[in-house]
Scaffold this motif. Structure first.
Motif, short mmCIF file in Angstrom:
data_model
loop_
_atom_site.label_atom_id
_atom_site.label_comp_id
_atom_site.label_asym_id
_atom_site.label_seq_id
_atom_site.Cartn_x
_atom_site.Cartn_y
_atom_site.Cartn_z
N LEU A 117 -21.63 -3.47 28.98
CA LEU A 117 -22.59 -3.24 30.05
C LEU A 117 -23.51 -2.06 29.72
N ALA A 118 -22.96 -1.03 29.08
CA ALA A 118 -23.77 0.12 28.69
C ALA A 118 -24.81 -0.28 27.65
N ALA A 119 -24.41 -1.13 26.69
CA ALA A 119 -25.35 -1.57 25.66
C ALA A 119 -26.44 -2.44 26.25
N ILE A 120 -26.09 -3.27 27.21
CA ILE A 120 -27.07 -4.17 27.81
C ILE A 120 -28.07 -3.42 28.69
N SER A 121 -27.59 -2.40 29.41
CA SER A 121 -28.46 -1.67 30.34
C SER A 121 -29.11 -0.45 29.71
#
Length: 729
Positions: A117-121
C-alpha cells in the motif's frame, strides 16, 4: 482436518486468547464450525461485541479501531486503492494526507500488505483495525459501479448530446432499458460524443490484461483516450455497443458486424460496428461516418486547381475508365465521392456498386454488393449494364473478371470510375495487365490514373514559418527545380488543434493523364520506366513528390508529414532532418515540469536528471500544453497556482487533449487545504505534492503514480542522465 482450519483473521485468535473474559472453547467451537472470520463469528454468536474486540486489539498492539463516524473513504483514497485491491487485501483507506494514509485493515499486523500500500500510494501507511464485516461494508458503500462509470464520464468532459435515431425515418429511437444500464449507456454516449467533437474517424475498444483501452483515430493517428476497468470494459461496455448494432451477445463470441445511427449537435452520424474475439475479450471498432464527408470538394481534399480542371474535363467524356489507386486508408472512397458529386446531373444516369455503401448520395442509384449472397462486383456490373447507365462507379477491381468487365463496359460506351490497390499510378497499368485486361482494350479507354496518400494538415491558426536559412538544402533544391518559392511551415500548438499543430487531413496526389504516345506504348508493351519518361516529358505526370512539395510551399502540411514521400531519385530517400523530426523516444523516461518558479524548477530538474530522467521545463500554462502535446512526456508535474493560465485549467486542458488523457499528472499545491487537493482531482490529477516540496517524496510519488497506472516497476529507470531540453516559444 478441522483443527487446522484457519480464520481469515487468524492473528486475532492469539490476541483474544489472552482475554480472561473469553472462554478458549468458544474459539475452538468456531474453528470446528469452519467459520471464515473469527471476529464476525464472535459477534454473530453474541460471544463478544465489536467494541470488546477493538479494545483488545488496541490494548495488545496499540492499533486503534476505525475512527468513529467513518462511512466511506475520501476521493483520493478511491484513486490510490481500487476496489479489487481493497477486496484482495481486505483493507479500506479511511483518509489520505500528504505524508500518510490511514488504512483500516482486517490484519493490521500484515507488514507485507502495508509495504504494498505504501508503494502504491507513495505515502506512509498508518493501520487501523476493522472487522471483516466492517471493511466489506465500507468497500461496498464507497466503491459502487455507478461511481466508477461516473468518474470515467467526468474525465471525458463532454455533455451527453448523443441520441440514437432510426436510419429510415431519422426520428429518435425511444429505448426502454433497465436502470442498471443507465451509467454504461451514459459512458458510451459520452465516448461517441467526444469522438465526433474531436473529429475521430474510428473508436477502438481493445481488451487487455490490466484493463480496456479506448482509443480514437484522429487525422489517421490512433490516440489513447482512457483506460476502463476490465469489469466495466469487457462486460457492460461491450454489451452496450453490441446491443446498439443489434449484434448477437451470446457466448462464445464470434466476428460480427452491425450498424446504428446517432445524432450529435444536430448532425446524423452512421456507426459501423465491428466485433472480433481476442485473447482477453472482444475487440470493438466503431467507424464514424459523417455524411458531410461525402460532399467535400476536390479542392478541399487537396487537389490543385490544375488537377481539378483536368479531372472535370475527363468526367465530361462519354466513355472511358478513371482509376483511383492507393493503399487502404488513403482516402480513395472520399475522392471517388468527390468525383461523383462533380459528375451528377439531372440528365445523367449514375449507378454505384459498393461494398458496403459508405454514404447515401442523392441523384444516383447505389447498390450494395454482397459476395456472400453471390452478388459480386463482376456479376452486379454485368446486370447493371442492362440498366443503360451513363456512368458507373465500381467500388474495387478485386479480380480478373471484374477488371475485364470494367474495360468491356468502357469499350461499349460507358464512363467507369473505379479503384485499384497499387503503389503508384504507373504500376496500376501492369497490375491491370496481370489481371488479364487485354492491351487493345486497356490502351484506348484508360483516361487517367491517380495515386494518393493522406497526410495531416497544418493548423492555420498556429503554424509557424521556418526561416529560409533553416530549410534543408535538399528541400530548397527540389522546390526550385519545380519553380516553387522555397517556403516551409512548422506545426505550432493552440487550443483549436488540441496543441498538436494539425487539424484534418489532405491528399497528396499523383496524377497520370493518358496521352496518345502513352497509349501507343501500352499497346506495344512498353515497360514502366519507358512509360514514366514519356509521361513526365510530356507534362502528363504530376508525381507524388511534386504535389507534396507544392503543398509544403503553401503551408498546407509540414516536412515531417511528407518526408516519406519525398523521393530524391529512384530508390533514394532523404536523410531525416533532426530539427523537423518529432522528438525521438528516449531510453530514459521524460518528465515535464510546469511551474513559474525558476528555483523550484531547477531543484526538481536537478533531482530528476540525476535520477536518470529526461526533463522538460515549461514556465507557464501555454508552454505546458504545447510541450505536453508535442514532446510526449511520460509524466507531468504542474503547479496549480501559475499566473496567466491557472494550473487547474492546464490539467483540464491536458485531459481535453485526446491522446493525453492517460498522461500521469502530479499537481504541485501551495497549501494544505482539502479544497485545492480535491479540485486538482476533479480536473484530472493522479496525485499531488504539497509545497514546500520535500525532495525525499518526489521520486516515491512519481513511481507510485506509474505503479498504479501499470507503467512502472518499483524502482526508477536505471538510465544515464540525459541532457535536458527546455521548451521556449
Amino acid at each position: 482436518m478441522t483443527e487446522n482450519h484457519r480464520f481469515v483473521d487468524e492473528w486475532l485468535a492469539r490476541t483474544l486468547a489472552t482475554c480472561s473474559s473469553l472462554k478458549p472453547e468458544v474459539i475452538d467451537t468456531l474453528r470446528k464450525e469452519r467459520i471464515p472470520s473469527l471476529a464476525d463469528g464472535l459477534i454473530a454468536g453474541a460471544h463478544a461485541t465489536e467494541d470488546f474486540i477493538c479494545e483488545a486489539v488496541h490494548t495488545h498492539h496499540q492499533i486503534p479501531p476505525i475512527p468513529t463516524g467513518t462511512v466511506g473513504t475520501d476521493r483520493w483514497g478511491r484513486v490510490f486503492f481500487p476496489e479489487t485491491l481493497c477486496q484482495r487485501l481486505q483493507v479500506f483507506p479511511v483518509r489520505t494526507q500528504e505524508n500518510r494514509v490511514d488504512v483500516a485493515m482486517v490484519n493490521p499486523l500484515d507488514l507485507d500488505a502495508q509495504a504494498d500500500l505504501a508503494a502504491i500510494s507513495g505515502r506512509e501507511i498508518v493501520p487501523f483495525y476493522g472487522t471483516p464485516n466492517q471493511i466489506l461494508s465500507l468497500i461496498s458503500a464507497s466503491y459502487q459501479a455507478d461511481f466508477g462509470v461516473s468518474a470515467l464520464v467526468e474525465r471525458l468532459g463532454v455533455d451527453n448530446r448523443c441520441e440514437f435515431v432510426d436510419p429510415e425515418t431519422h426520428t429518435p429511437l425511444l429505448t426502454e432499458e433497465p436502470d442498471i444500464w443507465a451509467p454504461v449507456n451514459t459512458l458510451v454516449n459520452s465516448l461517441l460524443t467526444k469522438a465526433i467533437l474531436t473529429r475521430a474517424s474510428d473508436v477502438h475498444i481493445e481488451q487487455g490484461e490490466r484493463g480496456t483501452e479506448v482509443r480514437f483515430r484522429i487525422d489517421g493517428t490512433l490516440r489513447n483516450v482512457m483506460t476502463v476497468p476490465r469489469d466495466i470494459g469487457a462486460g457492460p461496455l461491450v454489451s452496450r455497443i453490441k446491443r446498439m448494432g443489434n449484434l448477437d451477445g451470446t457466448d462464445p463470441p464470434k466476428p460480427q458486424e452491425g450498424r446504428a445511427q446517432i445524432r450529435v449537435s444536430g448532425n446524423d452520424i452512421e456507426l459501423r460496428i465491428s466485433c472480433f474475439p481476442s485473447s482477453f475479450g472482444e475487440k470493438i471498432v466503431v467507424r464514424l461516418l459523417d455524411p458531410r464527408s461525402a460532399h467535400r470538394s476536390l479542392l478541399d481534399m487537396g487537389f490543385g486547381s490544375t488537377n481539378v480542371a483536368r479531372m472535370e474535363t475527363l468526367l465530361n467524356l462519354p466513355q472511358g475508365v478513371i482509376v483511383v489507386t492507393g493503399p487502404p486508408g488513403s482516402g480513395k472512397t472520399t475522392t471517388l465521392y468527390g468525383f461523383l458529386n462533380k459528375l451528377k446531373s439531372p440528365d445523367i444516369h449514375i449507378i454505384t456498386l459498393e461494398d458496403p455503401v459508405e454514404y447515401r448520395l442523392e441523384g444516383m442509384s447505389q447498390v450494395h454488393v454482397n459476395e456472400r449472397q453471390g452478388m459480386t462486383f463482376a456479376t452486379a456490373l454485368q446486370s447493371v449494364l442492362r440498366q443503360k447507365p451513363d456512368a458507373i462507379f465500381v467500388g474495387e477491381m478485386r479480380d480478373a473478371q471484374t477488371a475485364s468487365t470494367v474495360f468491356q463496359a468502357a469499350v461499349t460506351g460507358h464512363l467507369v470510375i473505379t479503384t485499384l490497390e497499387t503503389h503508384n499510378a504507373l504500376s496500376a497499368i501492369n497490375r491491370l495487365i496481370d489481371l488479364g485486361v487485354d492491351r487493345f482494350k486497356l490502351a484506348p479507354v484508360l483516361l487517367a490514373i491517380t495515386a494518393q496518400r493522406l497526410v495531416r494538415r497544418l493548423c492555420a491558426s498556429c503554424r509557424r514559418p521556418v526561416p529560409y536559412e533553416e530549410i534543408p538544402p535538399f528541400v530548397v533544391r527540389w522546390m526550385r527545380y519545380y519553380t516553387y518559392e522555397p517556403t516551409l511551415y512548422h506545426p505550432g500548438g493552440c487550443s483549436f488543434c488540441g496543441f498538436s499543430g494539425y487539424v484534418g487531413q489532405l491528399a497528396l496526389l499523383e496524377f497520370l493523364h493518358m496521352n496518345r504516345e502513352l497509349r501507343d506504348r501500352i499497346y506495344q508493351g512498353g515497360d514502366a520506366s519507358t512509360l514514366h519518361s514519356i509521361a513526365e516529358n510530356k507534362g502528363d505526370l504530376k508525381t507524388l513528390r511534386q504535389d507534396a512539395l507544392w503543398h509544403l510551399t503553401r503551408g498546407d502540411t509540414s516536412l515531417e508529414e511528407i518526408s516519406s514521400h519525398l523521393v530524391l531519385k529512384e530508390g533514394e530517400k532523404p536523410q531525416p532532418v533532426e530539427k523537423f523530426q518529432s522528438p525521438p523516444s528516449p531510453s530514459a523516461r521524460r518528465i515535464l515540469i510546469a511551474d513559474n518558479d525558476p528555483v523550484l524548477r531547477t531543484m526538481l530538474h536537478t533531482l530528476l536528471a540525476n535520477s536518470g530522467f529526461e526533463v522538460i521545463e515549461a514556465a507557464d500554462g501555454r508552454e505546458a500544453l504545447v510541450a505536453a502535446s508535442q514532446t510526449n512526456p511520460d509524466l507531468m508535474m504542474v503547479d496549480v497556482h501559475m499566473p496567466h493560465v491557472d494550473g487547474f485549467d492546464v490539467i483540464k486542458g491536458i485531459r481535453g487533449i485526446v491522446g493525453k488523457t492517460g498522461l500521469p499528472i502530479v499537481g504541485l499545491i501551495g497549501d494544505t487545504g482539502d479544497a485545492n487537493r480535491f479540485q486538482a482531482l476533479d480536473m484530472g490529477a493522479d496525485d499531488y505534492l504539497l509545497k514546500p516540496i520535500k525532495p525525499t517524496l518526489v521520486l516515491a510519488r512519481i513511481n507510485a503514480v506509474w505503479r498504479r497506472l501499470g507503467k512502472s516497476d518499483s524502482s526508477p529507470p536505471a538510465h544515464p542522465a540525459v541532457t535536458p531540453n527546455a521548451i521556449r516559444h
